[in-house]
Write a protein that holds these residues in place. Structure first.
Motif, PDB file in Angstrom:
ATOM      1  N   LEU A 111      28.311 -30.259  13.047  1.00  0.00           N
ATOM      2  CA  LEU A 111      26.969 -30.821  12.945  1.00  0.00           C
ATOM      3  C   LEU A 111      26.472 -30.824  11.503  1.00  0.00           C
ATOM      4  O   LEU A 111      25.817 -31.770  11.060  1.00  0.00           O
ATOM      5  CB  LEU A 111      26.014 -30.046  13.859  1.00  0.00           C
ATOM      6  CG  LEU A 111      26.252 -30.303  15.353  1.00  0.00           C
ATOM      7  CD1 LEU A 111      25.560 -29.257  16.214  1.00  0.00           C
ATOM      8  CD2 LEU A 111      25.758 -31.696  15.734  1.00  0.00           C
ATOM      9  N   GLU A 113      28.314 -31.062   8.904  1.00  0.00           N
ATOM     10  CA  GLU A 113      29.029 -32.122   8.190  1.00  0.00           C
ATOM     11  C   GLU A 113      28.388 -33.477   8.477  1.00  0.00           C
ATOM     12  O   GLU A 113      28.277 -34.335   7.600  1.00  0.00           O
ATOM     13  CB  GLU A 113      30.508 -32.124   8.592  1.00  0.00           C
ATOM     14  CG  GLU A 113      31.303 -31.004   7.917  1.00  0.00           C
ATOM     15  CD  GLU A 113      32.705 -30.845   8.474  1.00  0.00           C
ATOM     16  OE1 GLU A 113      33.035 -31.525   9.475  1.00  0.00           O
ATOM     17  OE2 GLU A 113      33.462 -30.035   7.905  1.00  0.00           O
ATOM     18  N   LYS A 114      27.965 -33.642   9.739  1.00  0.00           N
ATOM     19  CA  LYS A 114      27.310 -34.891  10.119  1.00  0.00           C
ATOM     20  C   LYS A 114      25.985 -35.036   9.356  1.00  0.00           C
ATOM     21  O   LYS A 114      25.649 -36.118   8.858  1.00  0.00           O
ATOM     22  CB  LYS A 114      27.049 -34.893  11.635  1.00  0.00           C
ATOM     23  CG  LYS A 114      26.576 -36.231  12.183  1.00  0.00           C
ATOM     24  CD  LYS A 114      27.701 -37.260  12.167  1.00  0.00           C
ATOM     25  CE  LYS A 114      27.225 -38.589  12.724  1.00  0.00           C
ATOM     26  NZ  LYS A 114      28.296 -39.613  12.652  1.00  0.00           N
ATOM     27  N   GLU A 117      26.577 -36.083   5.994  1.00  0.00           N
ATOM     28  CA  GLU A 117      26.919 -37.511   5.969  1.00  0.00           C
ATOM     29  C   GLU A 117      25.659 -38.376   5.852  1.00  0.00           C
ATOM     30  O   GLU A 117      25.603 -39.308   5.053  1.00  0.00           O
ATOM     31  CB  GLU A 117      27.634 -37.873   7.283  1.00  0.00           C
ATOM     32  CG  GLU A 117      29.036 -38.431   7.134  1.00  0.00           C
ATOM     33  CD  GLU A 117      29.654 -38.657   8.499  1.00  0.00           C
ATOM     34  OE1 GLU A 117      29.221 -39.610   9.188  1.00  0.00           O
ATOM     35  OE2 GLU A 117      30.553 -37.862   8.877  1.00  0.00           O
ATOM     36  N   TYR A 118      24.650 -38.032   6.678  1.00  0.00           N
ATOM     37  CA  TYR A 118      23.386 -38.772   6.627  1.00  0.00           C
ATOM     38  C   TYR A 118      22.780 -38.687   5.237  1.00  0.00           C
ATOM     39  O   TYR A 118      22.273 -39.661   4.697  1.00  0.00           O
ATOM     40  CB  TYR A 118      22.403 -38.216   7.660  1.00  0.00           C
ATOM     41  CG  TYR A 118      22.744 -38.558   9.095  1.00  0.00           C
ATOM     42  CD1 TYR A 118      23.100 -39.860   9.444  1.00  0.00           C
ATOM     43  CD2 TYR A 118      22.703 -37.592  10.087  1.00  0.00           C
ATOM     44  CE1 TYR A 118      23.408 -40.172  10.760  1.00  0.00           C
ATOM     45  CE2 TYR A 118      23.015 -37.894  11.404  1.00  0.00           C
ATOM     46  CZ  TYR A 118      23.373 -39.184  11.730  1.00  0.00           C
ATOM     47  OH  TYR A 118      23.678 -39.496  13.022  1.00  0.00           O
ATOM     48  N   GLU A 153      25.389 -37.473  18.740  1.00  0.00           N
ATOM     49  CA  GLU A 153      25.648 -37.888  17.360  1.00  0.00           C
ATOM     50  C   GLU A 153      26.987 -38.606  17.244  1.00  0.00           C
ATOM     51  O   GLU A 153      27.390 -39.010  16.159  1.00  0.00           O
ATOM     52  CB  GLU A 153      25.631 -36.663  16.426  1.00  0.00           C
ATOM     53  CG  GLU A 153      24.246 -36.038  16.255  1.00  0.00           C
ATOM     54  CD  GLU A 153      23.291 -36.941  15.476  1.00  0.00           C
ATOM     55  OE1 GLU A 153      23.762 -37.792  14.699  1.00  0.00           O
ATOM     56  OE2 GLU A 153      22.066 -36.796  15.659  1.00  0.00           O
ATOM     57  N   ILE A 155      29.972 -37.540  17.295  1.00  0.00           N
ATOM     58  CA  ILE A 155      30.889 -36.895  16.355  1.00  0.00           C
ATOM     59  C   ILE A 155      32.305 -36.955  16.914  1.00  0.00           C
ATOM     60  O   ILE A 155      32.544 -36.626  18.084  1.00  0.00           O
ATOM     61  CB  ILE A 155      30.465 -35.428  16.097  1.00  0.00           C
ATOM     62  CG1 ILE A 155      29.123 -35.421  15.365  1.00  0.00           C
ATOM     63  CG2 ILE A 155      31.519 -34.679  15.299  1.00  0.00           C
ATOM     64  CD1 ILE A 155      28.519 -34.048  15.179  1.00  0.00           C
TER      65      ILE A 155
END
Length: 503
Positions: A111, A113-114, A117-118, A153, A155
């Motif tokens: 999460l 890492e996500k 990313e944003y 999300e 993922i």
RNA sequence: GCGGGAGUAGCUCAGCUGGUAGAGCGGCAGCCUUCCAAGCUGCAGGUCGCGGGUUCGAACCUCGUCUCCCGCUCCA
């Protein structure tokens, strides 16, 4: 060995495991109940060897250094200890598996890492929102919610590329038990995951009662517990294990020099014990732990590769500062030494710490792996020459479980009685065995298998002139000497002093 | 946790197409008296990891489970 496809290394560990069991060094815990994973017991020979190793370490630390003292702290500690140390937060991971790639990930890392990313994509608000939501779910221990968040999300597993996730499970690496017999709401009491914190929380008690001046160290040997997800390689990674730790408290600014100092000193210890330099190496940590300023492992080449045996960490003032903040008790030392730059004492400060931490079980395993040897020996001459193999445990005499075995050559003519007298005259000095059964060759072999450095044969000549033959484990050679010289001769060979002199 | 392999006497292992378990070594007791696992005699020790199923019958087939080993993964 005859099968070239089988890795020689794994066979070697199997040999060590089999030997350890057969001769009473290490047994699997509760074996009659199919065992308990990653828990082992030490047998009659194992406990002697382990105790010798521990005592050797202990005396190296506390006897050879005037500024290192000992401590034996309890396994149970106040629950806040592990909040301060970072273990409550850090030893508690939400894990999730991808069913297609069979890879396991930390849910929070996925999460995060996500979220990153944003942020990189120019939407930091969305990233922050995600992080906040994750924090909320984890705080509420809502693991199903964490999984739903991963699904929402979208993922994907970097390996399989799918979103086929298992449930999120919480893996707590600390064992806990009920602290209160009456209050079921009482916080759990943890079994310590490291011995170091017992030293840190006693820092001032020890410093004041033993009137220690910085720099000084506190040494401790004790059990620690970690609920390892995967425990492997015999006694290398166990759920219950024993650490030998020394926390060395220094004036801030001097920690690097002390780090180097202990690094070389500790490596020398292992070499003095007989681990060859070629099978030891330093391994610097690239990724440092939350507390560490610098960290290096001393690795030994086990049959399964170079693996950590001892860690040396420069821990800064992290631990003492954490305890100071959480307990609201000052963890400061007043340093009366004069700072040459200011002409005044260094004054109050929270000391920095350099830690040396050996796994007692790992040192034991390294010792055993190194010592176990199968050699080919040739006997006789010409036509009569023959070769055979012999298995021998080449333990350093200082740590060998049995120091000498006494054998009457035959079981008659008063030789057993003479052997018993000899045993009685040396039993206050050394751990000995007397064996009169079986041929003398059988008896020599049995002692080779448990690493006894000397075998003393009582023969007919002994009755006449009070001399015996002393047979050496490693060379198999014999020397005849008067009984009166035995105490000095064996004592010199098995003395810790011989190790200390190399340090 | 995933994949692969394994589990039969203390150890190393054998046990065929299913027919109610063997060897070597070791251990113990005795004899012998001997310097590198000597010889002889005798003895002990296994519900074949555990639990179901199939079968007249299971060490063997099948399912589940536990443990160990190897590889991933993880490892402040």
């Amino acid at each position: 060995m005859s099968n070239p496809t089988a890795p020689a290394d794994s066979a070697q560990l199997k040999d060590v495991v089999a030997h350890a069991k057969e001769y009473g060094f290490v047994f699997q815990s509760s074996e009659i109940y199919d065992g308990l994973a990653a828990v082992y017991d030490y047998g009659p020979m194992g406990v002697e060897l382990k105790n010798n190793l521990k005592r050797l370490w202990w005396e190296t630390m506390t006897q050879l250094h005037g500024n290192v003292v000992g401590l034996d702290a309890a396994i149970f500690m106040a629950p806040q200890t592990w909040v301060a140390s970072g273990h409550v937060a850090g030893f508690n991971d939400p894990l999730v598996d991808n069913l297609d790639s069979k890879k396991r990930y930390r849910a929070d890392v996925l999460l995060e890492e996500k979220a990153a990313e944003y942020e990189n994509a120019g939407d930091p608000a969305r990233g922050a929102a995600l992080t906040a939501e994750m924090g909320r779910l984890l705080t509420n221990n809502d693991l199903a919610g964490v999984r739903q968040l991963i699904l929402d999300e979208k993922i994907k597993c970097p390996v399989s590329g799918t979103g086929n996730w298992t449930e999120v499970r919480q893996f707590n690496l600390m064992f806990s038990t009920q602290g209160s017999a009456v209050d079921s709401d009482a916080p759990p009491v943890y079994l310590r995951p490291e011995t170091a914190q017992g030293i840190f929380v006693n820092f001032l008690n020890v410093q004041k009662s033993a009137r220690m001046k910085i720099p000084f160290g506190i040494a401790q040997i004790g059990k620690a517990f970690r609920n390892e997800i995967v425990a492997r390689q015999f006694i290398f990674r166990m759920r219950e294990f024993e650490q030998m730790e020394m926390q060395f408290f220094v004036r801030p600014g001097t920690e690097d020099a002390w780090y180097q100092n202990w690094k070389t000193a500790r490596r020398r210890f292992h070499e003095a014990l007989g681990l060859p330099a070629a099978k030891l190496r330093f391994h610097d940590h690239d990724k440092l732990a939350h507390y560490a300023k610098a960290a290096v492992d001393i690795e030994y080449e086990f049959p399964f590769g170079f693996k950590e045996m001892e860690g040396i960490h420069s821990r800064s003032d992290f631990d003492l500062t954490q305890h100071q903040e959480l307990s609201r008790k000052k963890q400061q030392y007043f340093d009366n030494d004069v700072n040459p730059e200011t002409g005044k004492p260094y004054g109050n400060y929270v000391p920095y710490v350099v830690e040396t931490s050996v796994g007692a079980d790992r040192l034991f395993l390294a010792t055993l792996c190194q010592a176990l040897e199968t050699e080919i020996i040739t006997e006789g001459e010409g036509e009569e020459q023959k070769t055979k193999t012999r298995t021998v445990l080449r333990l350093h005499p200082a740590v060998a479980p049995v120091k000498a075995a006494i054998f009457p050559l035959v079981r008659k003519d008063g030789l057993p009685e003479k052997a018993q007298q000899l045993f009685d005259s040396l039993r206050f000095d050394f751990r000995l065995v007397v064996e009169e059964r079986d041929s003398i060759g059988t008896r020599y072999t049995r002692q080779d298998l448990i690493g006894t450095p000397f075998c003393i044969a009582v023969d007919h000549q002994t009755l006449e002139d009070d001399t015996v033959t002393v047979r050496h484990r490693d060379s198999r050679l014999q020397t005849r000497m008067p009984i009166s010289e035995l105490r000095g001769y064996i004592g010199e060979a098995v003395s810790f002093k011989r190790v200390f002199e190399l340090l």
